[in-house]
Design an enzyme around this catalytic site. Structure first.
Site, PDB file in Angstrom:
ATOM      1  N   HIS A 102       0.828  -1.199   0.000  1.00 44.17           N
ATOM      2  CA  HIS A 102       0.000   0.000   0.000  1.00 44.17           C
ATOM      3  C   HIS A 102       0.867   1.256   0.000  1.00 44.17           C
ATOM      4  O   HIS A 102       1.979   1.255   0.489  1.00 44.17           O
ATOM      5  CB  HIS A 102      -0.982   0.036   1.175  1.00 44.17           C
ATOM      6  CG  HIS A 102      -0.381  -0.111   2.538  1.00 44.17           C
ATOM      7  ND1 HIS A 102       0.119  -1.294   3.010  1.00 44.17           N
ATOM      8  CD2 HIS A 102      -0.226   0.787   3.534  1.00 44.17           C
ATOM      9  CE1 HIS A 102       0.558  -1.133   4.250  1.00 44.17           C
ATOM     10  NE2 HIS A 102       0.377   0.131   4.590  1.00 44.17           N
ATOM     11  N   HIS A 147       0.907   5.283   1.108  1.00 40.64           N
ATOM     12  CA  HIS A 147       0.315   6.283   1.985  1.00 40.64           C
ATOM     13  C   HIS A 147       0.389   7.635   1.289  1.00 40.64           C
ATOM     14  O   HIS A 147       1.425   7.986   0.719  1.00 40.64           O
ATOM     15  CB  HIS A 147       1.103   6.407   3.292  1.00 40.64           C
ATOM     16  CG  HIS A 147       1.030   5.210   4.168  1.00 40.64           C
ATOM     17  ND1 HIS A 147       0.180   5.138   5.248  1.00 40.64           N
ATOM     18  CD2 HIS A 147       1.712   4.046   4.141  1.00 40.64           C
ATOM     19  CE1 HIS A 147       0.353   3.977   5.857  1.00 40.64           C
ATOM     20  NE2 HIS A 147       1.271   3.287   5.198  1.00 40.64           N
TER      21      HIS A 147
END
Length: 149
Positions: free
Chosen positions: A108, A110
């Site tokens: 992922h 951010h």
């Protein structure tokens, strides 16, 4: 890149459960390969996560053909964060492994909107010059590793 009917997933992964609709999220974007949603433990107001729908534990496990769609979605959402939040700046970051601060083992990105003086992340790196002999050795080792790939 062909899309499989069900993306590869890890039954225990919280992000896979979000992709499958088994857990709720505050979704801000979704496309064929990615989903973006608000971080429920935000480091700053407007903190967004962008993930591939397929389960890959970290950057080292990500297939090359999925990196482009994830980064394109990250840029698109970052532009929306800039427009809606009006931050003074923005950090994009991605962690690999416990030592780097990774807590969810599903790749992922951010997106952190920043305000001057918010103290969210240290910006102290780069204040001290590195040892050039060490940098040269590290660069040589990296070139060798890249040549072997």
């Amino acid at each position: 890149m062909a899309k499989s009917p069900l993306p590869p997933r890890d039954a225990e992964c919280i992000f896979c459960k979000i992709v499958a609709g088994e857990l709720p999220c505050h979704k801000v974007h979704e496309d064929e390969h990615t989903i973006a949603f608000m971080d429920i433990f935000p480091a700053s107001p407007g903190h967004v996560l962008v993930i591939p729908k397929d389960h890959h534990p970290d950057l080292l496990a990500m297939p090359d053909d999925l990196l482009g769609p994830v980064m394109a979605a990250t840029r698109r959402v970052a532009l929306a964060v800039a427009k809606s939040q009006g931050p003074d700046g923005m950090n994009l970051f991605q962690a690999n492994g416990v030592a780097a601060g990774q807590t969810v083992f599903h790749f992922h990105m951010h997106i952190l909107p920043r305000r001057t003086g918010d103290g969210v992340l240290s910006t102290e790196h780069g204040k001290r010059a590195g040892d050039h002999a060490m940098l040269a050795r590290e660069a040589e080792a990296l070139r060798g590793a890249l040549a072997d790939m």
